[in-house]
Design a protein around this motif. Structure first.
Motif: not given
Ligand SMILES: [Mn+2]
Length: 205
Positions: A26, A43, A159, A191-192
């Motif tokens: 990201d 992203d 996200d 997630d990142d």
């Molecule tokens: Mn993501």
């Protein structure tokens, strides 16, 4: 040039890579040009080095021609990203002469505009992200136009940040504290994650 951004925008970001990864996929964009600035969050699909490589390529393509209208800019980015994982993004082109912004989302990066003086949950404009992945398949590109006033706040979040931050944040804080708090409080850790916060100052103050 960089100093000029500071007079138009107070901005900050906060982010964290997925635990176990050494780099985040990201990335933010804050790039000034004559008469405005290009801002947003990219992203790279998935996480890890390949996601980071796609995101870096996307940011490089965007920063190469920040003054371009969003449709040709995203198309150019799409071409550059063929053969990569691809990215989702929300970006805005700010026109400081007209105090307006053009916004475009491809995929699920959140983008919101919070009007100056709003109470939590009030007067939030959400940027609709169309489906698609830059580098693989673009949706029909239809930028939205918005007026900007001094003090308006723009927030972009990948996200890796739970969407409930939109309704549950107090947007009166300084950009860095706000970005840090959203990242800490609403990061999924699955997630990142990245949050970009920008307070619009305009040119004439
Ligand atoms: Mn993501």
């Amino acid at each position: 040039m960089e100093n000029e951004v500071g007079t138009v925008l107070d901005w900050a970001c906060a982010g964290v890579a997925l635990p176990g990864e050494t780099e985040s996929g990201d990335l933010h964009v804050v790039k000034h040009f004559e008469g405005g600035a290009l801002v947003g969050v990219v992203d790279g699909l998935g996480h890890g080095p390949e996601a980071a490589a796609a995101a870096r390529k996307a940011v490089a393509a965007l920063e190469q021609h920040p003054e371009e209208p969003l449709i040709p800019l995203v198309r150019r980015c799409h071409e550059h990203l063929r053969g990569t994982r691809g990215v989702v993004m929300s970006i805005a082109s700010l026109d400081t002469g007209n105090n307006s912004a053009s916004w475009l989302g491809v995929g699920n990066v959140e983008g919101i505009l919070v009007r100056e003086g709003s109470q939590p949950g009030q007067r939030i404009h959400r940027i609709i992200g169309w489906g698609g992945v830059v580098g693989h398949k673009l949706p029909e590109l239809r930028p939205a136009s918005l007026r900007l006033k001094e003090g308006d706040l723009l927030v972009f979040a990948s996200d890796g940040i739970r969407q409930e931050f939109v309704e549950r944040s107090d947007y009166r804080d300084q950009p860095q504290r706000l970005a840090d708090r959203i990242c800490t409080q609403f990061g999924t850790r699955a997630d990142d994650a990245l949050v970009l916060v920008l307070r619009y100052r305009g040119l004439n103050r």
